[in-house]
Design a protein around this motif. Sequence first.
Motif, PDB file in Angstrom:
ATOM      1  N   GLY B  52       0.791  -1.167   0.062  1.00  0.00           N
ATOM      2  CA  GLY B  52      -0.163  -0.054   0.079  1.00  0.00           C
ATOM      3  C   GLY B  52       0.582   1.342  -0.073  1.00  0.00           C
ATOM      4  O   GLY B  52       0.555   2.187  -0.830  1.00  0.00           O
ATOM      5  N   TYR B  55       2.253   1.895  -3.592  1.00  0.00           N
ATOM      6  CA  TYR B  55       1.090   2.660  -4.468  1.00  0.00           C
ATOM      7  C   TYR B  55       1.094   4.059  -4.158  1.00  0.00           C
ATOM      8  O   TYR B  55       1.038   4.963  -4.798  1.00  0.00           O
ATOM      9  CB  TYR B  55      -0.328   1.834  -4.117  1.00  0.00           C
ATOM     10  N   PHE B  56       0.936   4.188  -2.730  1.00  0.00           N
ATOM     11  CA  PHE B  56       0.575   5.408  -2.270  1.00  0.00           C
ATOM     12  C   PHE B  56       1.848   6.557  -2.601  1.00  0.00           C
ATOM     13  O   PHE B  56       1.622   7.781  -2.916  1.00  0.00           O
ATOM     14  CB  PHE B  56       0.648   5.691  -0.737  1.00  0.00           C
ATOM     15  N   ILE B 104      -6.033   0.917   3.084  1.00  0.00           N
ATOM     16  CA  ILE B 104      -6.394   2.306   3.210  1.00  0.00           C
ATOM     17  C   ILE B 104      -5.331   3.089   2.476  1.00  0.00           C
ATOM     18  O   ILE B 104      -5.715   4.098   1.604  1.00  0.00           O
ATOM     19  CB  ILE B 104      -6.272   2.820   4.729  1.00  0.00           C
ATOM     20  N   LEU B 105      -4.034   2.891   2.408  1.00  0.00           N
ATOM     21  CA  LEU B 105      -3.063   3.536   1.668  1.00  0.00           C
ATOM     22  C   LEU B 105      -3.559   3.400   0.039  1.00  0.00           C
ATOM     23  O   LEU B 105      -3.306   4.455  -0.560  1.00  0.00           O
ATOM     24  CB  LEU B 105      -1.648   3.031   1.846  1.00  0.00           C
ATOM     25  N   SER B 107      -6.367   2.792  -1.003  1.00  0.00           N
ATOM     26  CA  SER B 107      -7.744   3.718  -1.355  1.00  0.00           C
ATOM     27  C   SER B 107      -7.348   5.122  -1.493  1.00  0.00           C
ATOM     28  O   SER B 107      -8.183   5.722  -2.238  1.00  0.00           O
ATOM     29  CB  SER B 107      -8.651   3.280  -0.319  1.00  0.00           C
ATOM     30  N   LEU B 108      -6.545   5.608  -0.741  1.00  0.00           N
ATOM     31  CA  LEU B 108      -6.160   6.885  -0.700  1.00  0.00           C
ATOM     32  C   LEU B 108      -5.402   7.546  -2.163  1.00  0.00           C
ATOM     33  O   LEU B 108      -4.974   8.705  -2.284  1.00  0.00           O
ATOM     34  CB  LEU B 108      -5.225   7.399   0.605  1.00  0.00           C
ATOM     35  N   THR B 109      -4.698   6.447  -2.748  1.00  0.00           N
ATOM     36  CA  THR B 109      -4.265   6.650  -3.873  1.00  0.00           C
ATOM     37  C   THR B 109      -5.076   6.677  -4.978  1.00  0.00           C
ATOM     38  O   THR B 109      -5.852   6.000  -5.085  1.00  0.00           O
ATOM     39  CB  THR B 109      -3.073   5.436  -4.306  1.00  0.00           C
ATOM     40  N   ALA B 110      -4.894   7.917  -5.700  1.00  0.00           N
ATOM     41  CA  ALA B 110      -5.739   8.365  -7.013  1.00  0.00           C
ATOM     42  C   ALA B 110      -5.538   7.097  -8.053  1.00  0.00           C
ATOM     43  O   ALA B 110      -4.747   6.610  -8.151  1.00  0.00           O
ATOM     44  CB  ALA B 110      -5.508   9.686  -7.445  1.00  0.00           C
TER      45      ALA B 110
END
Lengths: 266, 272
Positions: B52, B55-56, B104-105, B107-110
């Motif tokens: 995650g 990705y972030f 969570i990380l 999902s925060l990533t566009a």
Amino acid sequence: MTKETKEVIGLRNVWVHFDDTSGANGAMGRGRDGIPILEDVTLSIREHDFLGIIGPNGGGKTTLLKVILGLISPDSGEVRVFGGDPVKNRRFVGYVPQHSLFDHDFPIKVMDVVLTGRAGKRLFRGYSDRDRELARNALEMVEMLPFEGRQIGKLSGGEQQRVFIARALAAEPKVLLLDEPAAGIDMHAQTEFYELLKRLKETMTIVMVSHDITAISIHVDKIACLNRKLFYHDSKELTSGDLEAAYRCPIEFIAHGVPHRVLREH
Amino acid sequence: MIEILQYEFMTNALAAALLSAIACGIVGVYVVVKRIVFISGGISHASFGGIGLGYFLGISPVLCVIPFGIVSALIIGEVSRRKTISEDTAIGILWAMGMALGIILISLTAGYAPDLFSYLFGNILTVPRSDLVIMLVLDAVIIATVCLLYKEFLAITFDEEFAEVAGVPAHKLYLVLLCLIALTVVILIRVVGIILVIALLTIPAALSRRFTDDLRKMMAISVILSALFSTTGIYLSYLFDLPSGSTIVLVAGIAFVVSSLIPSGTGLKVLR
């Protein structure tokens, strides 16, 4: 009994409290608030002593050995091994843990078990020829050399016991600590085991703990009794009061016919 | 069968299978004999937080797993020593927290995370060359560490407390061992994915125990078995168009079940 012999292990007013990790409300760690497992233990072990420590299960016998080994540091009190810090002077102490507690299926051969006694001598390098020679000598001493290539789990309880003694001896200790050495081995193996200790005590100090009063009392030279508190008179005598206090109940003790008596005549 | 080797993705997949076999064959033996399968599962799942994070931050998720896995390994190792909470509770918490953090990380990533599924369940057919280099380097680290510490590792895996008494810094080396597990997880992510890592860490090593009583030989056999399972799995997944990671795990699992049906002592221990 010569009082001039050197003290090898000394405990002064040692307190250890029970490490409660299984409590319902999580843990509390060890501290002075817990239940004491060793209460004000003072003990002096001298060179060439052959000391047996008896006491009921849960009386703190294994804890006492671990304090001497520096695996448990007391909450208060002082521990000295060869006049110094128990962790620093571990190299003089050989340890034979309760032998039934290991993984019998572990893929290791007898020789490799014994060599681990020397694993800390030269870290990050393989075993030297001298390590192997000492391991072989130790196996020879316990008469287990013919089994050096055998997987450890394929030996009988008595044979495993000998291998674990050899593992301790391979480190050339000056003191040997044995935890319940006679447990789980048959009568014949026990006799051989005590013969072996008799040979070893010529060259080193031996401390063994056991809950088996009669077996131990025949063979050792001095005896102590431990149930949180330690009862010891630097001799082979315990009063019936000691035993009653230690076991918290009156004990019928038949001393007649035993070569060395444990109880004072009364 | 030969013609499939002309595809670059297939040669990469085979290289990944062999490189991962080295790591999981060696480290898996320690996992099995020291009985730290659950700890290894905790480290691998907690490592998802690293995916995650990758990705972030927009960097290679596989590279991010390295520090993340090592920190997880050290936390588990320290908690197990302090005993303020029980070890399996600590593993369970870390296991779930790492996964939750990863999700969570992400999902925060566009944008959409296209190969998320392959990190979870592996996709050896899409291993890029850059990951092969990472795997090669990590293999080298693992082999070098095990060669250097073989005697000490054997002492602490057999009897940690005695090793400590014998003068081996048992706890520190145990942490090193857990870090090697974290590195192995990184290598295996591409092959079977985070969720299935535990299969390749345990099955080949547990099977190798049936052939020998010697730790070194166990490692060698377990490397060979692991390579065999992975290549067979790749071939079957290519043939029947199945997900590669799961096919590899099932091949290994079936091999284990079949071998368990053979009673021990029927000439299996030829390599003693």
